[in-house]
Design a protein around this motif. Structure first.
Motif, PDB file in Angstrom:
ATOM      1  N   SER A  26       0.828  -1.212   0.000  1.00 40.14           N
ATOM      2  CA  SER A  26       0.000   0.000   0.000  1.00 40.14           C
ATOM      3  C   SER A  26       0.854   1.251   0.000  1.00 40.14           C
ATOM      4  O   SER A  26       0.513   2.249  -0.647  1.00 40.14           O
ATOM      5  N   TYR A  27       1.996   1.224   0.702  1.00 39.46           N
ATOM      6  CA  TYR A  27       2.895   2.379   0.691  1.00 39.46           C
ATOM      7  C   TYR A  27       3.519   2.559  -0.684  1.00 39.46           C
ATOM      8  O   TYR A  27       3.675   3.673  -1.159  1.00 39.46           O
ATOM      9  N   LEU A  28       3.888   1.455  -1.309  1.00 34.37           N
ATOM     10  CA  LEU A  28       4.457   1.519  -2.656  1.00 34.37           C
ATOM     11  C   LEU A  28       3.419   2.035  -3.642  1.00 34.37           C
ATOM     12  O   LEU A  28       3.727   2.870  -4.497  1.00 34.37           O
ATOM     13  N   ALA A  29       2.184   1.575  -3.523  1.00 38.06           N
ATOM     14  CA  ALA A  29       1.122   2.032  -4.422  1.00 38.06           C
ATOM     15  C   ALA A  29       0.917   3.543  -4.276  1.00 38.06           C
ATOM     16  O   ALA A  29       0.737   4.246  -5.287  1.00 38.06           O
ATOM     17  N   GLU A  30       0.963   4.048  -3.069  1.00 37.53           N
ATOM     18  CA  GLU A  30       0.800   5.484  -2.845  1.00 37.53           C
ATOM     19  C   GLU A  30       1.956   6.262  -3.469  1.00 37.53           C
ATOM     20  O   GLU A  30       1.762   7.293  -4.110  1.00 37.53           O
ATOM     21  N   LEU A  31       3.185   5.751  -3.313  1.00 40.49           N
ATOM     22  CA  LEU A  31       4.336   6.413  -3.928  1.00 40.49           C
ATOM     23  C   LEU A  31       4.196   6.411  -5.446  1.00 40.49           C
ATOM     24  O   LEU A  31       4.415   7.445  -6.097  1.00 40.49           O
ATOM     25  N   CYS A  32       3.831   5.281  -6.020  1.00 44.82           N
ATOM     26  CA  CYS A  32       3.663   5.187  -7.479  1.00 44.82           C
ATOM     27  C   CYS A  32       2.641   6.195  -7.972  1.00 44.82           C
ATOM     28  O   CYS A  32       2.870   6.889  -8.969  1.00 44.82           O
ATOM     29  N   LEU A 133      18.855  -8.520  -9.401  1.00 36.63           N
ATOM     30  CA  LEU A 133      17.996  -9.299  -8.502  1.00 36.63           C
ATOM     31  C   LEU A 133      18.801 -10.134  -7.516  1.00 36.63           C
ATOM     32  O   LEU A 133      18.294 -10.530  -6.473  1.00 36.63           O
ATOM     33  N   ALA A 134      20.077 -10.373  -7.805  1.00 39.59           N
ATOM     34  CA  ALA A 134      20.941 -11.144  -6.904  1.00 39.59           C
ATOM     35  C   ALA A 134      21.500 -10.294  -5.763  1.00 39.59           C
ATOM     36  O   ALA A 134      22.121 -10.831  -4.845  1.00 39.59           O
ATOM     37  N   VAL A 135      21.259  -8.997  -5.783  1.00 40.59           N
ATOM     38  CA  VAL A 135      21.773  -8.114  -4.729  1.00 40.59           C
ATOM     39  C   VAL A 135      20.964  -8.323  -3.452  1.00 40.59           C
ATOM     40  O   VAL A 135      19.745  -8.121  -3.435  1.00 40.59           O
ATOM     41  N   GLY A 136      21.641  -8.743  -2.387  1.00 39.65           N
ATOM     42  CA  GLY A 136      20.983  -8.935  -1.096  1.00 39.65           C
ATOM     43  C   GLY A 136      19.907  -9.998  -1.154  1.00 39.65           C
ATOM     44  O   GLY A 136      19.719 -10.675  -2.154  1.00 39.65           O
ATOM     45  N   HIS A 137      19.207 -10.135  -0.052  1.00 37.40           N
ATOM     46  CA  HIS A 137      18.107 -11.106  -0.008  1.00 37.40           C
ATOM     47  C   HIS A 137      16.895 -10.590  -0.773  1.00 37.40           C
ATOM     48  O   HIS A 137      16.180 -11.360  -1.392  1.00 37.40           O
ATOM     49  N   HIS A 138      16.662  -9.303  -0.688  1.00 43.05           N
ATOM     50  CA  HIS A 138      15.494  -8.712  -1.341  1.00 43.05           C
ATOM     51  C   HIS A 138      15.797  -7.349  -1.947  1.00 43.05           C
ATOM     52  O   HIS A 138      14.979  -6.782  -2.652  1.00 43.05           O
ATOM     53  N   SER A 139      16.976  -6.808  -1.690  1.00 39.99           N
ATOM     54  CA  SER A 139      17.287  -5.442  -2.130  1.00 39.99           C
ATOM     55  C   SER A 139      17.196  -5.270  -3.641  1.00 39.99           C
ATOM     56  O   SER A 139      16.682  -4.255  -4.117  1.00 39.99           O
ATOM     57  N   GLY A 140      17.679  -6.219  -4.404  1.00 39.18           N
ATOM     58  CA  GLY A 140      17.626  -6.100  -5.853  1.00 39.18           C
ATOM     59  C   GLY A 140      16.210  -5.983  -6.372  1.00 39.18           C
ATOM     60  O   GLY A 140      15.895  -5.110  -7.194  1.00 39.18           O
ATOM     61  N   ALA A 141      15.340  -6.846  -5.873  1.00 37.31           N
ATOM     62  CA  ALA A 141      13.934  -6.799  -6.296  1.00 37.31           C
ATOM     63  C   ALA A 141      13.280  -5.492  -5.866  1.00 37.31           C
ATOM     64  O   ALA A 141      12.505  -4.893  -6.615  1.00 37.31           O
ATOM     65  N   ASP A 142      13.615  -5.016  -4.668  1.00 31.59           N
ATOM     66  CA  ASP A 142      13.041  -3.759  -4.196  1.00 31.59           C
ATOM     67  C   ASP A 142      13.564  -2.574  -5.007  1.00 31.59           C
ATOM     68  O   ASP A 142      12.820  -1.639  -5.292  1.00 31.59           O
ATOM     69  N   LEU A 143      14.823  -2.615  -5.400  1.00 30.91           N
ATOM     70  CA  LEU A 143      15.359  -1.567  -6.272  1.00 30.91           C
ATOM     71  C   LEU A 143      14.625  -1.546  -7.611  1.00 30.91           C
ATOM     72  O   LEU A 143      14.301  -0.474  -8.132  1.00 30.91           O
ATOM     73  N   VAL A 144      14.335  -2.726  -8.160  1.00 32.76           N
ATOM     74  CA  VAL A 144      13.596  -2.799  -9.432  1.00 32.76           C
ATOM     75  C   VAL A 144      12.200  -2.213  -9.253  1.00 32.76           C
ATOM     76  O   VAL A 144      11.721  -1.459 -10.112  1.00 32.76           O
ATOM     77  N   ARG A 145      11.553  -2.521  -8.139  1.00 37.41           N
ATOM     78  CA  ARG A 145      10.228  -1.951  -7.878  1.00 37.41           C
ATOM     79  C   ARG A 145      10.315  -0.421  -7.819  1.00 37.41           C
ATOM     80  O   ARG A 145       9.455   0.284  -8.349  1.00 37.41           O
ATOM     81  N   GLY A 146      11.359   0.084  -7.186  1.00 32.41           N
ATOM     82  CA  GLY A 146      11.539   1.518  -7.111  1.00 32.41           C
ATOM     83  C   GLY A 146      11.804   2.152  -8.461  1.00 32.41           C
ATOM     84  O   GLY A 146      11.303   3.234  -8.763  1.00 32.41           O
ATOM     85  N   ILE A 147      12.614   1.479  -9.268  1.00 38.23           N
ATOM     86  CA  ILE A 147      12.870   1.973 -10.628  1.00 38.23           C
ATOM     87  C   ILE A 147      11.557   2.064 -11.393  1.00 38.23           C
ATOM     88  O   ILE A 147      11.275   3.071 -12.062  1.00 38.23           O
ATOM     89  N   ALA A 148      10.729   1.029 -11.292  1.00 35.48           N
ATOM     90  CA  ALA A 148       9.430   1.048 -11.969  1.00 35.48           C
ATOM     91  C   ALA A 148       8.573   2.209 -11.459  1.00 35.48           C
ATOM     92  O   ALA A 148       7.915   2.902 -12.247  1.00 35.48           O
ATOM     93  N   ALA A 149       8.605   2.463 -10.158  1.00 35.91           N
ATOM     94  CA  ALA A 149       7.839   3.592  -9.591  1.00 35.91           C
ATOM     95  C   ALA A 149       8.368   4.919 -10.117  1.00 35.91           C
ATOM     96  O   ALA A 149       7.588   5.808 -10.480  1.00 35.91           O
ATOM     97  N   GLY A 150       9.686   5.049 -10.175  1.00 34.23           N
ATOM     98  CA  GLY A 150      10.283   6.288 -10.645  1.00 34.23           C
ATOM     99  C   GLY A 150      10.028   6.556 -12.114  1.00 34.23           C
ATOM    100  O   GLY A 150      10.037   7.712 -12.546  1.00 34.23           O
ATOM    101  N   LEU A 151       9.796   5.501 -12.877  1.00 35.50           N
ATOM    102  CA  LEU A 151       9.497   5.652 -14.297  1.00 35.50           C
ATOM    103  C   LEU A 151       8.018   5.888 -14.561  1.00 35.50           C
ATOM    104  O   LEU A 151       7.645   6.177 -15.699  1.00 35.50           O
ATOM    105  N   ALA A 152       7.200   5.772 -13.519  1.00 35.32           N
ATOM    106  CA  ALA A 152       5.736   5.904 -13.673  1.00 35.32           C
ATOM    107  C   ALA A 152       5.371   7.218 -14.336  1.00 35.32           C
ATOM    108  O   ALA A 152       5.961   8.237 -14.095  1.00 35.32           O
TER     109      ALA A 152
END
Length: 152
Positions: A26-32, A133-152
């Motif tokens: 929900s926080y990510l959706a609000e940021l997007c 996606l191999a960065v950290g346990h979840h950091s890579g995936a979270d960075l990709v989610r952020g990139i997608a949000a920033g490109l919105a």
């Protein structure tokens, strides 16, 4: 070595492979939505602040998302002021290493895996997501989610 980002293309693939931000949807959706509309600085700041320090990890998921969003905005030449304001003072709410990464992202500096992924977007080439996606346990995936949000 610091890398600077300088960008679309394969957002669906990034979105599909990145997974969910652990419990922060929900926080990510609000940021997007705030970034997509890009007309309410206060809303962007509030959405960004809500993510700081949230989620698991030494660099919490919310912080990684914010780094990705900042870096995508830099790469596309879009304003980062509201997001920079949102992460100001982050060291009071998140681990110091994460706060440092946020400060780097405000300046457009990132790890090589992010720079490579964003360069792939700019060149409209297949995204080199596996290394990111191999960065950290979840950091890579979270960075990709952020990139997608920033490109919105």
């Amino acid at each position: 070595m610091r890398h600077r980002v300088g960008v679309g293309g394969h957002a669906e693939d990034a979105e599909e492979r990145a997974g969910r931000v652990g419990g922060q949807a929900s926080y990510l959706a609000e940021l997007c939505e705030a970034l997509r509309r890009d007309d309410d600085t206060g809303r962007i700041v509030a959405a960004g602040r809500a993510l700081i320090g949230r989620g698991p990890g030494l660099t919490p998921s919310g912080d990684d998302v914010l780094c990705g969003a900042l870096l995508a905005r830099h790469a596309t030449g879009r304003p980062v002021g509201a997001l920079a304001a949102a992460v100001a003072g982050a060291e009071e709410r998140t681990p110091l290493v994460s706060a440092a990464l946020l400060r780097h992202a405000v300046r457009g500096e990132c790890i090589p895996q992010v720079a490579d992924a964003i360069r792939g977007l700019a060149a409209r080439e297949p995204l080199p997501l596996a290394p990111l996606l191999a960065v950290g346990h979840h950091s890579g995936a979270d960075l990709v989610r952020g990139i997608a949000a920033g490109l919105a």
